[in-house]
Design a protein around this motif. Structure first.
Motif, short mmCIF file in Angstrom:
data_model
loop_
_atom_site.label_atom_id
_atom_site.label_comp_id
_atom_site.label_asym_id
_atom_site.label_seq_id
_atom_site.Cartn_x
_atom_site.Cartn_y
_atom_site.Cartn_z
N SER A 8 0.81 -1.33 -0.15
CA SER A 8 -0.21 0.05 -0.10
C SER A 8 0.93 1.34 0.01
O SER A 8 0.44 2.36 -0.54
CB SER A 8 -1.01 0.17 1.15
N PHE A 9 2.05 1.34 0.57
CA PHE A 9 2.79 2.33 0.76
C PHE A 9 4.12 2.26 -0.21
O PHE A 9 4.72 1.18 -0.63
CB PHE A 9 3.47 2.37 2.34
N HIS A 10 4.45 3.21 -1.02
CA HIS A 10 5.30 3.28 -2.02
C HIS A 10 6.25 4.70 -1.52
O HIS A 10 6.21 5.80 -1.82
CB HIS A 10 4.89 3.56 -3.45
N PRO A 11 7.26 4.37 -0.57
CA PRO A 11 8.19 5.33 -0.17
C PRO A 11 9.29 5.56 -0.98
O PRO A 11 9.76 4.76 -1.62
CB PRO A 11 8.55 4.67 1.27
N VAL B 183 6.22 9.45 0.80
CA VAL B 183 5.50 8.59 0.71
C VAL B 183 4.34 8.40 0.19
O VAL B 183 3.20 9.37 0.26
CB VAL B 183 5.18 7.90 2.21
N GLU B 184 3.70 7.68 -0.97
CA GLU B 184 2.40 7.68 -1.69
C GLU B 184 1.86 6.31 -1.14
O GLU B 184 2.41 5.39 -0.95
CB GLU B 184 2.88 7.56 -3.20
N ALA B 185 0.50 6.58 -1.20
CA ALA B 185 -0.34 5.43 -0.77
C ALA B 185 -1.26 4.82 -1.85
O ALA B 185 -1.67 5.98 -2.73
CB ALA B 185 -0.84 5.75 0.36
N LEU C 267 -5.30 6.62 6.37
CA LEU C 267 -4.13 6.46 7.12
C LEU C 267 -4.00 7.37 8.35
O LEU C 267 -4.54 8.26 8.41
CB LEU C 267 -2.92 7.25 6.19
N GLU D 157 -1.90 2.14 8.13
CA GLU D 157 -2.97 2.07 7.25
C GLU D 157 -4.22 1.40 8.02
O GLU D 157 -3.85 0.43 8.75
CB GLU D 157 -2.60 1.36 5.93
N GLN E 38 -0.88 -1.84 6.64
CA GLN E 38 0.51 -1.93 6.52
C GLN E 38 0.86 -0.58 7.41
O GLN E 38 0.30 0.44 7.66
CB GLN E 38 0.83 -1.90 5.13
N LEU F 228 4.41 1.76 8.18
CA LEU F 228 5.85 2.47 8.12
C LEU F 228 6.27 3.26 9.19
O LEU F 228 5.48 4.01 9.71
CB LEU F 228 5.82 3.13 6.60
#
Length: 341
Positions: A4-7, A21-23, A155, A175, A244, A246
């Motif tokens: 779910s997270f794209h850091p 961080v994109e979700a 979030l 999340e 998820q 982070l």
């Protein structure tokens, strides 16, 4: 599980700290620190919905103006989280510029600053373009036991105060749990798909009692005449998996109170971004400068039970030795390497 997270660690392991961080399925992004934002395009910067700043040392805060310049002229309300006194620091930063033409800009830009402190109430301040960025007090936020500060869609942002010779915040981004409906179970029970499933999910998320009545209908127009079922009879239609997590931990001394707060914040994180500026043999230097060693970073990650470790903020005193620092963190964490499992 699909991530779910794209850091993105914007400046690698040795540059100024900044984590973007994109979700998944969320239009807004979260930015942790802003020492150097040159790696982000204007399009990505304009998506920032929360700016979480650990502390105001230059390498964590220097490039805020890059973001500010893009936001001027756009309708935006940006949530900012920082340590004690951060609203005052932001005001001074904004007051370095002349805003005599601000009344010609129709779009309002406002920063809503929450200061996370050890006190029972966290102060909140608004700084708006059309008021010349003069501070306006907002209702204080009661401190929460788990450090929850803000929400951004599904979030939740949590924070803890660490000691770096100055208050420094550690952060966790979490999340909500994932709720998935088993269509095969619906079909087997002869139940329809439809808007009623949102109510079922909400009841499960809210941990409502088993005797709660849930209306079942295929269309919104049928809601009033819908038959009902006890929640206990419907729970098996939905599977619940954890959301998820982070964590972002940087700039704090290796002392027991700091370790305890850091481990609590990072507990069971899917990804932990943690500073590791100094090699293990330079522990005295690290303590003098109130930073972690590679060994301390690895031990914190191990105690927190994190899945993936991403060390960063390596000191420039070790040029070309990134592999050594990574290996030391891995050994202290009880792993052969830091490759994701």
């Amino acid at each position: 599980m699909r991530p779910s997270f794209h850091p993105r660690l914007l400046n690698g392991r040795t540059g100024d700290p900044a984590l973007y961080v994109e979700a998944l399925h969320l239009p807004d992004a979260v930015l942790f620190d802003c020492g150097d934002l040159s790696a982000l395009s204007p399009r990505h910067l304009l998506r920032v919905g929360i700016l979480a700043v650990s502390h105001a040392h230059m390498d964590h805060w220097a490039d805020f103006d890059r973001l500010l310049r893009l936001l001027i002229g756009r309708e935006k309300r940006l949530s900012v989280v920082g340590p004690e006194g951060f609203a005052r620091r932001l005001r001074h930063r904004l007051q370095a510029y002349t805003w005599n033409l601000a009344d010609r800009i129709p779009a309002e830009l406002a920063f809503e600053v929450t200061e996370v402190t050890p006190s029972a109430l966290w102060s909140r301040t608004q700084l708006s373009l059309h008021s010349g960025f003069e501070p306006e007090a907002l209702d204080s936020l009661p401190a929460t036991p788990d450090g929850s500060v803000l929400s951004l869609g599904p979030l939740r942002l949590r924070a803890a105060v660490l000691d770096h010779g100055t208050p420094c915040l550690g952060f966790a981004l979490e999340e909500e749990a994932h709720l998935n409906v088993w269509r095969t179970h619906l079909e087997a029970r002869g139940l329809p798909t439809g808007p009623w499933l949102a109510g079922l999910k909400a009841a499960i998320m809210a941990e409502r009692p088993d005797d709660e009545l849930i209306p079942v209908y295929a269309r919104a127009s049928e809601a009033r005449q819908a038959s009902t079922h006890r929640l206990a009879e419907l729970r098996d239609l939905v599977s619940v998996t954890p959301g998820q997590r982070l964590a972002y931990l940087t700039d704090f001394a290796d002392r027991p109170a700091n370790r305890s707060a850091a481990i609590s914040l990072a507990r069971d994180a899917d990804t932990l971004f943690i500073e590791a500026p100094f090699v293990a043999e330079d522990a005295a230097i690290a303590l003098d400068r109130q930073h972690l060693t590679t060994q301390a970073a690895g031990e914190i990650a191990r105690a927190a039970g994190v899945r993936r470790i991403e060390p960063f903020h390596f000191s420039p005193r070790y040029p070309g030795q990134e592999e050594r620092l990574m290996a030391e963190v891995a050994r202290a964490a009880g792993r052969e390497s830091l490759s994701p499992p």
